[in-house]
Scaffold this motif. Structure first.
Motif, PDB file in Angstrom:
ATOM      1  N   VAL A 109       1.003  -1.133   0.008  1.00  0.00           N
ATOM      2  CA  VAL A 109       0.274  -0.161   0.080  1.00  0.00           C
ATOM      3  C   VAL A 109       0.806   1.243   0.057  1.00  0.00           C
ATOM      4  CG1 VAL A 109      -2.214   1.188   1.142  1.00  0.00           C
ATOM      5  CG2 VAL A 109      -2.082  -1.265   1.062  1.00  0.00           C
ATOM      6  N   ALA A 110       0.462   2.622  -0.858  1.00  0.00           N
ATOM      7  CA  ALA A 110       1.385   3.062  -0.807  1.00  0.00           C
ATOM      8  C   ALA A 110       0.175   4.648  -0.383  1.00  0.00           C
ATOM      9  CB  ALA A 110       1.943   3.889  -1.950  1.00  0.00           C
ATOM     10  N   ASN A 111       0.595   5.864   0.229  1.00  0.00           N
ATOM     11  CA  ASN A 111      -0.308   6.595   0.811  1.00  0.00           C
ATOM     12  C   ASN A 111       1.184   7.962   0.834  1.00  0.00           C
ATOM     13  OD1 ASN A 111      -2.191   8.039   1.318  1.00  0.00           O
ATOM     14  ND2 ASN A 111      -2.045   7.478   3.483  1.00  0.00           N
ATOM     15  N   GLY A 112       0.353   9.569   0.980  1.00  0.00           N
ATOM     16  CA  GLY A 112       1.152  10.562   0.991  1.00  0.00           C
ATOM     17  C   GLY A 112       0.825  11.619   0.520  1.00  0.00           C
ATOM     18  N   GLU A 113       0.548  11.454  -0.525  1.00  0.00           N
ATOM     19  CA  GLU A 113       0.135  12.929  -1.612  1.00  0.00           C
ATOM     20  C   GLU A 113      -0.562  13.795  -1.011  1.00  0.00           C
ATOM     21  OE1 GLU A 113      -1.847  12.877  -5.384  1.00  0.00           O
ATOM     22  OE2 GLU A 113      -1.791  11.041  -5.642  1.00  0.00           O
ATOM     23  N   ASN A 114      -1.771  13.644  -0.783  1.00  0.00           N
ATOM     24  CA  ASN A 114      -2.836  14.801   0.292  1.00  0.00           C
ATOM     25  C   ASN A 114      -2.779  14.268   1.813  1.00  0.00           C
ATOM     26  OD1 ASN A 114      -4.124  15.294  -1.943  1.00  0.00           O
ATOM     27  ND2 ASN A 114      -4.369  13.152  -2.283  1.00  0.00           N
ATOM     28  N   LEU A 115      -1.175  14.212   2.397  1.00  0.00           N
ATOM     29  CA  LEU A 115      -1.214  14.716   3.353  1.00  0.00           C
ATOM     30  C   LEU A 115      -0.161  15.566   3.992  1.00  0.00           C
ATOM     31  CD1 LEU A 115       0.576  11.073   4.521  1.00  0.00           C
ATOM     32  CD2 LEU A 115      -1.753  11.586   5.628  1.00  0.00           C
ATOM     33  N   ARG A 116      -0.230  16.638   5.229  1.00  0.00           N
ATOM     34  CA  ARG A 116      -0.216  17.650   5.947  1.00  0.00           C
ATOM     35  C   ARG A 116       0.627  17.562   7.210  1.00  0.00           C
ATOM     36  NH1 ARG A 116      -4.724  19.644   3.214  1.00  0.00           N
ATOM     37  NH2 ARG A 116      -5.204  20.126   5.805  1.00  0.00           N
ATOM     38  N   PHE A 146       5.488   2.184   1.318  1.00  0.00           N
ATOM     39  CA  PHE A 146       5.795   3.604   0.496  1.00  0.00           C
ATOM     40  C   PHE A 146       4.837   5.225   0.760  1.00  0.00           C
ATOM     41  CE2 PHE A 146       5.660  -0.289  -2.168  1.00  0.00           C
ATOM     42  CZ  PHE A 146       6.896  -0.530  -2.635  1.00  0.00           C
ATOM     43  N   LEU A 147       5.995   5.640   0.975  1.00  0.00           N
ATOM     44  CA  LEU A 147       5.553   7.091   1.773  1.00  0.00           C
ATOM     45  C   LEU A 147       5.625   7.993   0.455  1.00  0.00           C
ATOM     46  CD1 LEU A 147       4.077   8.367   4.159  1.00  0.00           C
ATOM     47  CD2 LEU A 147       5.920   9.368   4.607  1.00  0.00           C
ATOM     48  N   GLN A 148       4.954   9.118   0.017  1.00  0.00           N
ATOM     49  CA  GLN A 148       5.122   9.281  -1.414  1.00  0.00           C
ATOM     50  C   GLN A 148       4.506  11.132  -1.321  1.00  0.00           C
ATOM     51  OE1 GLN A 148       1.304   7.337  -2.741  1.00  0.00           O
ATOM     52  NE2 GLN A 148       2.934   6.380  -4.826  1.00  0.00           N
ATOM     53  N   PRO A 149       5.522  12.252  -0.623  1.00  0.00           N
ATOM     54  CA  PRO A 149       4.942  13.356  -0.157  1.00  0.00           C
ATOM     55  C   PRO A 149       5.472  13.725  -1.095  1.00  0.00           C
ATOM     56  CG  PRO A 149       7.695  12.730   0.364  1.00  0.00           C
ATOM     57  CD  PRO A 149       6.315  11.130   0.745  1.00  0.00           C
ATOM     58  N   ASP A 150       4.239  15.356  -1.410  1.00  0.00           N
ATOM     59  CA  ASP A 150       4.499  16.236  -2.411  1.00  0.00           C
ATOM     60  C   ASP A 150       5.185  17.414  -2.185  1.00  0.00           C
ATOM     61  OD1 ASP A 150       3.305  17.953  -4.616  1.00  0.00           O
ATOM     62  OD2 ASP A 150       2.158  16.317  -5.734  1.00  0.00           O
ATOM     63  N   ILE A 151       6.326  18.042  -2.434  1.00  0.00           N
ATOM     64  CA  ILE A 151       6.901  18.789  -2.021  1.00  0.00           C
ATOM     65  C   ILE A 151       6.168  20.291  -2.665  1.00  0.00           C
ATOM     66  CG2 ILE A 151       8.944  17.906  -1.481  1.00  0.00           C
ATOM     67  CD1 ILE A 151       9.829  18.904  -3.905  1.00  0.00           C
ATOM     68  N   ARG A 175      12.270   4.870   9.051  1.00  0.00           N
ATOM     69  CA  ARG A 175      10.763   3.788   9.576  1.00  0.00           C
ATOM     70  C   ARG A 175      11.519   2.455   8.817  1.00  0.00           C
ATOM     71  NH1 ARG A 175      11.659   6.135  13.727  1.00  0.00           N
ATOM     72  NH2 ARG A 175      10.235   7.080  15.152  1.00  0.00           N
ATOM     73  N   GLY A 176      11.864   2.494   8.204  1.00  0.00           N
ATOM     74  CA  GLY A 176      11.758   1.623   6.500  1.00  0.00           C
ATOM     75  C   GLY A 176      10.788   1.508   6.085  1.00  0.00           C
ATOM     76  N   VAL A 177      10.539   2.986   5.466  1.00  0.00           N
ATOM     77  CA  VAL A 177       9.658   3.023   4.429  1.00  0.00           C
ATOM     78  C   VAL A 177       9.991   3.483   3.437  1.00  0.00           C
ATOM     79  CG1 VAL A 177       7.201   4.046   4.109  1.00  0.00           C
ATOM     80  CG2 VAL A 177       7.323   3.448   6.431  1.00  0.00           C
ATOM     81  N   THR A 178      10.389   3.382   2.270  1.00  0.00           N
ATOM     82  CA  THR A 178      10.566   3.716   0.656  1.00  0.00           C
ATOM     83  C   THR A 178       9.692   5.266   0.869  1.00  0.00           C
ATOM     84  OG1 THR A 178      11.135   1.401  -0.052  1.00  0.00           O
ATOM     85  CG2 THR A 178      11.111   3.145  -1.384  1.00  0.00           C
ATOM     86  N   LEU A 179      10.576   6.042   0.486  1.00  0.00           N
ATOM     87  CA  LEU A 179      10.034   7.710  -0.098  1.00  0.00           C
ATOM     88  C   LEU A 179       9.924   7.436  -1.481  1.00  0.00           C
ATOM     89  CD1 LEU A 179      10.293  10.219   1.419  1.00  0.00           C
ATOM     90  CD2 LEU A 179      12.456  10.655  -0.211  1.00  0.00           C
ATOM     91  N   CYS A 180       8.909   7.387  -2.236  1.00  0.00           N
ATOM     92  CA  CYS A 180       8.888   8.017  -3.863  1.00  0.00           C
ATOM     93  C   CYS A 180       8.348   9.105  -4.097  1.00  0.00           C
ATOM     94  CB  CYS A 180       7.972   6.591  -4.219  1.00  0.00           C
ATOM     95  SG  CYS A 180       9.063   5.416  -4.213  1.00  0.00           S
ATOM     96  N   PRO A 181       8.240  10.605  -4.248  1.00  0.00           N
ATOM     97  CA  PRO A 181       7.547  11.353  -4.036  1.00  0.00           C
ATOM     98  C   PRO A 181       7.000  11.504  -5.296  1.00  0.00           C
ATOM     99  CG  PRO A 181       9.927  12.180  -4.423  1.00  0.00           C
ATOM    100  CD  PRO A 181       9.404  10.321  -4.660  1.00  0.00           C
TER     101      PRO A 181
END
Length: 377
Positions: free
Chosen positions: A250-257, A273-278, A297-303
């Protein structure tokens, strides 16, 4: 080396380019390609470029540009900061009450992020270093990239075209009905074989039960990840429960603030997979902190990125500076504001995007070619 600076000017520039084929998601459609570039100029003459996420709603670019001009720029002009993080923290603190009062924490965060990107580019250019090195990254020539945003209508055609351009990983939009979604994934898997990484992106299309049912249906085609199967604001405990039950990553993160939201998701959300949007939150000041925590935390960063070329190249440097095994999202749909009107835009070969070697971003908007598409504010 000092990172202190004082800003003389912040100029938001809105562009819109018509497109022949709309970009369709489960929640909305883009009928043109917008971009909001931000030019930041220091009192010492140094200059940098940032970009604000502005795809939705349709008036998003103009609105965020006016937020920069009327609210954010006046807070920064003529004030000295000793580091970009200090300016980011100052802007965030100064607009917290306004964000509540106006009900617009997202647009204000996005506009702040774009300014932050411009400041980092300005300082890296001043220092004569590529941005990823200025951020503390090591020597690196390229990062893995994937072709994103394959629409639900015959996605294999666009994927084949992007494969010919050098891409070796693909992400297809889902959320258009079970048969269509599963059929598209099967078609892509048949076209590219079992070894090709293929991801699916639901754009928050489902509730828990339907999302789990779809994850089970997708599992037969072994997607690399299932992105945003539920609303991004679902409780972290529910994300963990879903991740533990789902047969796919599972991947998530583009809509986190906010740094706390990313930390909670990385620690307790069960995602891989963590997906920050800069360009949506944090810029590089917040983004680097998110990257360091995810790595711990061993989570893969995928912008995440879906916009113009300035933000994409900033995301490229971000991933390069963060290190790790992440991959960069590159929208597969036509967008001249991404690659045609940005000078020295990096090439893709055998699944890797080249990191520009020049100072700062190593790219800049081609203002002459962009002029016909600029929107007056």
């Amino acid at each position: 080396m000092t990172r202190g600076f004082e800003i003389a000017a912040i100029e938001p520039q809105v562009y819109r380019v018509p497109i022949a084929v709309p970009v369709v998601t489960s929640f909305g459609t883009m009928r043109d390609r917008p971009a909001l570039f931000v030019r930041v100029v220091g009192c010492d003459g140094a200059e940098g470029w940032g970009e604000v996420w502005c795809n939705f709603p349709a008036v998003g670019a103009e609105h965020r540009a006016r937020l920069i001009g009327s609210v954010l720029a006046p807070l920064l002009l003529g004030r000295r900061f000793e580091a970009p993080q200090a300016a980011f923290a100052f802007l965030t603190a100064q607009t917290e009450v306004l964000a509540i009062q106006s009900g617009e924490p997202g647009p204000l965060a996005q506009a702040t992020a774009g300014i932050d990107l411009g400041i980092w580019d300005m300082l890296a250019r001043r220092a004569g270093e590529p941005l990823h090195r200025f951020l503390g990254g090591g020597e690196r020539r390229s990062v893995p990239a994937y072709a994103s945003g394959l629409n639900a209508d015959a996605p294999e055609r666009l994927a084949e075209a992007k494969h010919a351009e050098g891409y070796r990983r693909f992400k297809v939009k889902v959320g258009f009905g079970r048969d269509r979604d599963v059929g598209n994934l099967r078609t892509l898997r048949a076209a590219f074989g079992a070894a090709t990484p293929i991801m699916v992106d639901a754009n928050q299309a489902w509730g828990f039960d339907e999302a789990l049912s779809m994850a089970e249906a997708f599992a037969q085609c072994a997607p690399e990840w299932l992105e945003e199967p539920m609303r991004a604001d679902v409780a972290v405990a529910e994300w963990r429960r879903f991740a533990e039950a789902a047969p796919v990553a599972v991947a998530n993160g583009e809509n986190l603030r906010g740094e706390a939201a990313f930390a909670a998701m990385a620690e307790g959300g069960g995602i891989g997979f963590l997906q920050p949007d800069i360009g949506k939150w944090g810029g590089l000041s917040g983004g680097m902190a998110v990257a360091r925590h995810a790595a711990s935390r061993g989570v893969t960063l995928c912008p995440h990125w879906l916009g113009g070329g300035i933000g994409l190249v900033a995301s490229l440097h971000y991933l390069a500076a963060a290190g790790g095994a992440g991959v960069l999202e590159v929208d597969a749909n036509p967008n001249p504001l991404r690659d045609e009107f940005v000078s020295s835009f990096p090439a893709v070969a055998d699944g890797e995007m080249t990191i520009p070697s020049g100072a700062g971003l190593g790219v800049a908007p081609d203002l002459g070619r962009l002029a016909p598409y600029r929107i007056a504010l």
